[in-house]
Design a protein around this motif. Sequence first.
Motif, PDB file in Angstrom:
ATOM      1  N   MET A 235      12.311  15.799  -5.505  1.00 12.54           N
ATOM      2  CA  MET A 235      11.471  14.711  -6.020  1.00 12.54           C
ATOM      3  C   MET A 235      11.656  13.457  -5.174  1.00 12.54           C
ATOM      4  SD  MET A 235      13.574  12.981  -9.190  1.00 12.54           S
ATOM      5  CE  MET A 235      13.149  11.324  -8.678  1.00 12.54           C
ATOM      6  N   LYS A 236      10.594  12.639  -5.156  1.00  9.92           N
ATOM      7  CA  LYS A 236      10.623  11.426  -4.346  1.00  9.92           C
ATOM      8  C   LYS A 236      10.503  10.165  -5.227  1.00  9.92           C
ATOM      9  CE  LYS A 236       7.382  13.424  -1.877  1.00  9.92           C
ATOM     10  NZ  LYS A 236       6.275  13.670  -0.922  1.00  9.92           N
ATOM     11  N   SER A 237      11.152   9.088  -4.764  1.00 11.76           N
ATOM     12  CA  SER A 237      11.082   7.802  -5.480  1.00 11.76           C
ATOM     13  C   SER A 237      10.981   6.688  -4.444  1.00 11.76           C
ATOM     14  CB  SER A 237      12.368   7.529  -6.275  1.00 11.76           C
ATOM     15  OG  SER A 237      12.835   8.660  -6.922  1.00 11.76           O
ATOM     16  N   TYR A 238      10.305   5.630  -4.848  1.00  8.66           N
ATOM     17  CA  TYR A 238      10.276   4.428  -4.023  1.00  8.66           C
ATOM     18  C   TYR A 238      11.329   3.446  -4.538  1.00  8.66           C
ATOM     19  CZ  TYR A 238       5.813   5.774  -1.900  1.00  8.66           C
ATOM     20  OH  TYR A 238       4.828   6.406  -1.205  1.00  8.66           O
ATOM     21  N   HIS A 239      12.116   2.903  -3.601  1.00  9.97           N
ATOM     22  CA  HIS A 239      13.199   1.987  -3.968  1.00  9.97           C
ATOM     23  C   HIS A 239      12.963   0.619  -3.333  1.00  9.97           C
ATOM     24  CE1 HIS A 239      15.925   5.250  -5.510  1.00  9.97           C
ATOM     25  NE2 HIS A 239      14.986   5.942  -4.897  1.00  9.97           N
ATOM     26  N   ILE A 240      13.451  -0.400  -4.024  1.00  2.99           N
ATOM     27  CA  ILE A 240      13.251  -1.773  -3.524  1.00  2.99           C
ATOM     28  C   ILE A 240      14.551  -2.558  -3.597  1.00  2.99           C
ATOM     29  CG2 ILE A 240      10.804  -2.004  -4.095  1.00  2.99           C
ATOM     30  CD1 ILE A 240      11.799  -3.473  -6.683  1.00  2.99           C
ATOM     31  N   ASN A 241      14.515  -3.709  -2.928  1.00  4.44           N
ATOM     32  CA  ASN A 241      15.596  -4.681  -3.060  1.00  4.44           C
ATOM     33  C   ASN A 241      14.995  -6.075  -3.194  1.00  4.44           C
ATOM     34  OD1 ASN A 241      18.425  -3.450  -2.759  1.00  4.44           O
ATOM     35  ND2 ASN A 241      17.191  -2.354  -1.234  1.00  4.44           N
ATOM     36  N   LYS A 242      15.636  -6.890  -3.989  1.00  2.28           N
ATOM     37  CA  LYS A 242      15.127  -8.235  -4.271  1.00  2.28           C
ATOM     38  C   LYS A 242      14.987  -9.021  -2.975  1.00  2.28           C
ATOM     39  CE  LYS A 242      15.854 -11.930  -7.629  1.00  2.28           C
ATOM     40  NZ  LYS A 242      16.644 -12.302  -8.810  1.00  2.28           N
ATOM     41  N   GLY A 243      13.831  -9.586  -2.752  1.00  2.00           N
ATOM     42  CA  GLY A 243      13.623 -10.444  -1.597  1.00  2.00           C
ATOM     43  C   GLY A 243      13.427  -9.699  -0.285  1.00  2.00           C
ATOM     44  N   ALA A 244      13.438  -8.368  -0.343  1.00  2.00           N
ATOM     45  CA  ALA A 244      13.349  -7.598   0.906  1.00  2.00           C
ATOM     46  C   ALA A 244      11.915  -7.419   1.377  1.00  2.00           C
ATOM     47  CB  ALA A 244      14.024  -6.242   0.731  1.00  2.00           C
ATOM     48  N   GLY A 245      10.970  -7.886   0.598  1.00  2.44           N
ATOM     49  CA  GLY A 245       9.573  -7.792   1.007  1.00  2.44           C
ATOM     50  C   GLY A 245       9.063  -6.362   0.936  1.00  2.44           C
ATOM     51  N   LEU A 246       7.805  -6.219   1.271  1.00  7.98           N
ATOM     52  CA  LEU A 246       7.176  -4.904   1.197  1.00  7.98           C
ATOM     53  C   LEU A 246       7.811  -3.934   2.192  1.00  7.98           C
ATOM     54  CD1 LEU A 246       5.072  -3.118  -0.053  1.00  7.98           C
ATOM     55  CD2 LEU A 246       3.319  -4.280   1.289  1.00  7.98           C
ATOM     56  N   ALA A 247       8.339  -4.499   3.273  1.00 10.30           N
ATOM     57  CA  ALA A 247       9.007  -3.664   4.275  1.00 10.30           C
ATOM     58  C   ALA A 247      10.195  -2.924   3.667  1.00 10.30           C
ATOM     59  CB  ALA A 247       9.475  -4.532   5.442  1.00 10.30           C
ATOM     60  N   GLY A 248      10.745  -3.509   2.618  1.00 13.53           N
ATOM     61  CA  GLY A 248      11.916  -2.898   1.997  1.00 13.53           C
ATOM     62  C   GLY A 248      11.588  -1.757   1.051  1.00 13.53           C
TER      63      GLY A 248
ATOM     64  N   ASP B 239      16.214   1.743 -13.387  1.00 15.19           N
ATOM     65  CA  ASP B 239      15.255   2.403 -12.497  1.00 15.19           C
ATOM     66  C   ASP B 239      13.860   2.386 -13.107  1.00 15.19           C
ATOM     67  OD1 ASP B 239      16.746   3.005 -10.265  1.00 15.19           O
ATOM     68  OD2 ASP B 239      17.463   4.918 -11.071  1.00 15.19           O
ATOM     69  N   GLY B 240      12.866   2.215 -12.238  1.00 14.64           N
ATOM     70  CA  GLY B 240      11.479   2.093 -12.675  1.00 14.64           C
ATOM     71  C   GLY B 240      10.687   3.382 -12.528  1.00 14.64           C
ATOM     72  N   MET B 241       9.392   3.259 -12.454  1.00 16.05           N
ATOM     73  CA  MET B 241       8.469   4.382 -12.631  1.00 16.05           C
ATOM     74  C   MET B 241       7.785   4.853 -11.352  1.00 16.05           C
ATOM     75  SD  MET B 241       8.906   4.854 -15.882  1.00 16.05           S
ATOM     76  CE  MET B 241       7.540   5.766 -16.609  1.00 16.05           C
ATOM     77  N   LEU B 242       8.047   4.214 -10.215  1.00 15.31           N
ATOM     78  CA  LEU B 242       7.400   4.665  -8.981  1.00 15.31           C
ATOM     79  C   LEU B 242       8.222   5.823  -8.405  1.00 15.31           C
ATOM     80  CD1 LEU B 242       4.961   4.250  -7.242  1.00 15.31           C
ATOM     81  CD2 LEU B 242       6.164   2.461  -5.993  1.00 15.31           C
ATOM     82  N   THR B 243       8.183   6.907  -9.137  1.00 15.12           N
ATOM     83  CA  THR B 243       9.012   8.071  -8.868  1.00 15.12           C
ATOM     84  C   THR B 243       8.310   9.287  -9.464  1.00 15.12           C
ATOM     85  OG1 THR B 243      11.151   9.085  -9.359  1.00 15.12           O
ATOM     86  CG2 THR B 243      10.285   7.592 -11.010  1.00 15.12           C
ATOM     87  N   GLU B 244       8.646  10.435  -8.976  1.00 14.31           N
ATOM     88  CA  GLU B 244       7.988  11.627  -9.515  1.00 14.31           C
ATOM     89  C   GLU B 244       8.573  12.036 -10.869  1.00 14.31           C
ATOM     90  OE1 GLU B 244       6.161  14.023  -5.842  1.00 14.31           O
ATOM     91  OE2 GLU B 244       8.365  13.970  -5.835  1.00 14.31           O
TER      92      GLU B 244
END
Lengths: 337, 337, 337, 337
Positions: free
Chosen positions: A1-14, A111-116
């Motif tokens: 399964m795949k998930s999108y992960h982020i970091n605060k202030g890291a912008g869309l590139a993150g 953890d949020g919902m942008l994941t399978e």
Amino acid sequence: MKSYHINKGAGLAGLTLKEHDIPAPAPREVLLRVRACSLNARELLILRGYYPLPIRPDVVAVSDGAGEVVAVGEGVTRVRVGDRVAASIFPQWIDGPFGWEYSAQLGGSLDGMLTEYTVLSEEALVHIPDHLSFEEAAALPCAAVTAWNALTGGQPLQAGETVLTLGSGGVSLFALQFAKLFGARVIATTSSDEKAARLTSLGADDVINYRTRPDWHVAVRDLTGGRGVDHVVEVGGAGTLEQSIKATTASGEVSMVGWLANSDTSMIDIKVISATVLTLRRIAVGSRAQFIAMNRAITANQMRPVIDRVFSFDDARTAYSYYQDSQYFGKVIISHD
Amino acid sequence: MKSYHINKGAGLAGLTLKEHDIPAPAPREVLLRVRACSLNARELLILRGYYPLPIRPDVVAVSDGAGEVVAVGEGVTRVRVGDRVAASIFPQWIDGPFGWEYSAQLGGSLDGMLTEYTVLSEEALVHIPDHLSFEEAAALPCAAVTAWNALTGGQPLQAGETVLTLGSGGVSLFALQFAKLFGARVIATTSSDEKAARLTSLGADDVINYRTRPDWHVAVRDLTGGRGVDHVVEVGGAGTLEQSIKATTASGEVSMVGWLANSDTSMIDIKVISATVLTLRRIAVGSRAQFIAMNRAITANQMRPVIDRVFSFDDARTAYSYYQDSQYFGKVIISHD
Amino acid sequence: MKSYHINKGAGLAGLTLKEHDIPAPAPREVLLRVRACSLNARELLILRGYYPLPIRPDVVAVSDGAGEVVAVGEGVTRVRVGDRVAASIFPQWIDGPFGWEYSAQLGGSLDGMLTEYTVLSEEALVHIPDHLSFEEAAALPCAAVTAWNALTGGQPLQAGETVLTLGSGGVSLFALQFAKLFGARVIATTSSDEKAARLTSLGADDVINYRTRPDWHVAVRDLTGGRGVDHVVEVGGAGTLEQSIKATTASGEVSMVGWLANSDTSMIDIKVISATVLTLRRIAVGSRAQFIAMNRAITANQMRPVIDRVFSFDDARTAYSYYQDSQYFGKVIISHD
Amino acid sequence: MKSYHINKGAGLAGLTLKEHDIPAPAPREVLLRVRACSLNARELLILRGYYPLPIRPDVVAVSDGAGEVVAVGEGVTRVRVGDRVAASIFPQWIDGPFGWEYSAQLGGSLDGMLTEYTVLSEEALVHIPDHLSFEEAAALPCAAVTAWNALTGGQPLQAGETVLTLGSGGVSLFALQFAKLFGARVIATTSSDEKAARLTSLGADDVINYRTRPDWHVAVRDLTGGRGVDHVVEVGGAGTLEQSIKATTASGEVSMVGWLANSDTSMIDIKVISATVLTLRRIAVGSRAQFIAMNRAITANQMRPVIDRVFSFDDARTAYSYYQDSQYFGKVIISHD
């Protein structure tokens, strides 16, 4: 399964796609196959670093999603495999007033919902209306619940009252739709005739173009025979709060929604408040109980969210860009199918 | 000018037409030319002697009326000559909860509206919706305000909640119409398929024939997936209260309306209440503020009362007889024109 | 570890002491060393078979208890080892109105507190006031929370309002104490001069002996200048409900508490309700949030429950007998120490 | 009879004593012999020209007063000759929420109480508690009713909640006293140890000297274990509002009281509000119903207003000067005896 992960202030590139094993639900937990997500202003604020609540490093992105129960842990009683559900953004906020002890949130400290697939405690889940697709249901958790709380969580909205909505963001469109379900009159502001026409087709009784009427609170007063509105769903912050207050009737209510970004000017003269008699409610989305009550309203009235555009899970980054740069009207959705 | 006068327990035979001079309004009073009246169960209870509140000897009959302001006394600020108004049944009940100190009522301890002209204090009057005729507006003061209070005066009615109405009396029809304005689901009971069709055309989502389903509370439970309804507008007293309670969801609300006449059996087993968790609200019409709020809802939604039949002022006695003996559906009106 | 187990309708003879291993807490669960319990009418109703909610076969007895956290499962955040806590009777009822989906209860469908150790989910637990012993804290979950809900869960209690309490059972004594904390006036009924003196010393402003004043609602009316009381904490059912209603002011509130046993006569004339304007609230203990709010009130005012007598864990059977047969004044406690 | 008259912005020099005939009450009016008045900030704001509501030219001064009914007009039912009464500042605001149609006020658009006799409509009057002198009762209409509304008109105050009061002005002292009646905990701010001692003797649980703790909201947070207070009675405007908000718990309530004078800086950053979840209620004194409810609380608890100093009717000008220039603690009274 795949998930999108982020970091605060890291912008869309993150925004990073990762591969994981599908997790297993512990007792009282549920494994959800996420079928669709929606984007809200919070997602951009997090990437820009302006979001005020804690963001766990490398957290799975996005608060809003809907999906299908594919496995349940021991002792789960509220949902069954195959159920169509959405998740409440503050999973620990069950009912009653908000408290900081309930502030853990999906796509933030959790953890949020942008994941399978994702595992959630059973009380985080609410059943979604039968007549809605997963894409439509994914539009609800943040914007719709906030609008519902704004209209029903303080002074209860009654038929015949007047509601003022500002612009055509997600919360404002839901507020307009809910207000009409309640038999209220809606005055909406907007920036263009084209949007005005769409607001009217959603049921707005009167639309004011705030570009041609920069003193729009006077227009609101005029439209209400000088009385002012009963409820404002105030999403504009410093740019609109003063006029929203001036547009409100005695003992009316202004519900303040959303987070201010790094606006240079966010000051308001206290005298504007002192010159009136009203209630300002600063709110934060809503409880599980409010989500359930709202879904009953949506079901009973066969209401549908306004969807602007649907992107695929693989195009999540494009969805973010579109949401950031475009003049959307309705929710921007990411479909996992 | 002419007025019809009554005495408690004197029956319809006691309805007497008298001739008077047109009165003049004192300071803060208003002279009203009454244009239409409507009949309610209270009028019959008074004639039969069962009405529980004091009735002044020889009082002008009928609580409900609408008319036109033809003169105002000194210091009157709320209405002007020419205004179209109705009178609040409890003229001293301005806002907030009911108190016995507000119980003076039109057509009871105070002169009523079955008269060509009457003088009322200005705070007894509310403006009527522009789109309603005097006949339609005369339908509102008792039945509609009671229904409004039942639905909004306790636990506030929300879109998506379910309301149970009983039969097709005045209060029940208004409750059905108001519940639909609020986006609620309505389950109605009735005694015939013909009435069921009319209730459906007014917006009832489900109609149960209580003759074919004497255990109608089970049918209500079934229609709500076992959950029960959120609000009952309970007008039936001993004949229905037990089933109404059993049809109500946990923490729901049963609003008790109307006066029981000399029914032989009016007992209920307290265990029926003890087996549930809910609120029973015994209510009495509503305040001036509720009347005004209701009129806003009627105006915003261009709602119209259901009128069964209109009689002339000269035929008032016939109107009473018809109201007493017939299977009306909607309000019975006396028009003074 | 030892626990007492019961079966519905099996009588006191069915109270059985068993030996078990000490259980281990699963994720989000807590192991509690129970230090004290208290008895409520429900315990007797269960043994007699009259209790209306499901009782699991061989369930651990008693809803009310307080103790010490001795171990916590994974992910527990609300309590720590060593914390002094009590358990909420309906562990799933967190906040907001009661729903049947929250009706699982300790000492009923869930294991209760008459045990040396028990495992509970963390949200079942509330911290107890520092100034209370375990015996005092064990007095709170059923009777005190019910009294708190009766006074604050409907129409909010205000200083200067009048509260009517009936007799000297657990709920009534707590209602008296809470009402005095709020600055209310309290009228209490009782059956003896000796109890009257104790009620007065707890703060009752007026006490009516219902043996010498069988028409005590008239006495209540007289004591309030004819107005009636604002709140009744109605614990008597068929024996008192009619007089409680007649003792209540317009728009006042009667909170109905407790379960009726197999009384022969439990009928009330609906006309008694129809002759008034008021609210009857049938309630069921209270939520976790109410328990926490109540504990704040107890702490801020250093209030102490009234304890009648304390029995040891080994003498639990004797405690039941005493509670069943005696004229207690205050809570009957079982201490595990 | 003599009266003092004022004009907006005319300063204390404009306070003029005039001689009149004693007026006669019209129907539903009452002739009152005023026995005492009290001063509030509004009186100074009017003289300085900063008061936001209309002031009738040459109006009789002062909103607050108490006296004795000496004659009644036709149809008066609520009071009798000899009754001891005070007047409600907004005589037309009977119950329910404030509306601008109720904004006519004593000592503003209507003649006030700094007069030997005055005529008022009967619904302007409320009976005063028996245990209070006229001087004490004259302290109530503005400051006490405002404090009562602040604590009970929005989220109802409960025992165990924490109330924050600011300084030792009239509203703050009443708020402290009322909060203690309700069993709440009170944290008060003040500027001196001497005042701190007086606040403590009135019941304040904690007092913070804001001169030595300019970041007093941090001290409030510390005193509440980081949680913050449930209610703030916010009287300070720009000087305190930001800290008041920061001192408030999630879903707590800040009631904003009073009018800002010509302060140079009255700006607040909206981000301060956006960073929280709470309700700001801008209020305006209170209704007749609130005045009556408050008097019940004062009577039931034999509470007494704090009186700083009493001046004679002839020395009214001196009273104004003293009120303007001094560090009073409690109400400044003008006695007509």
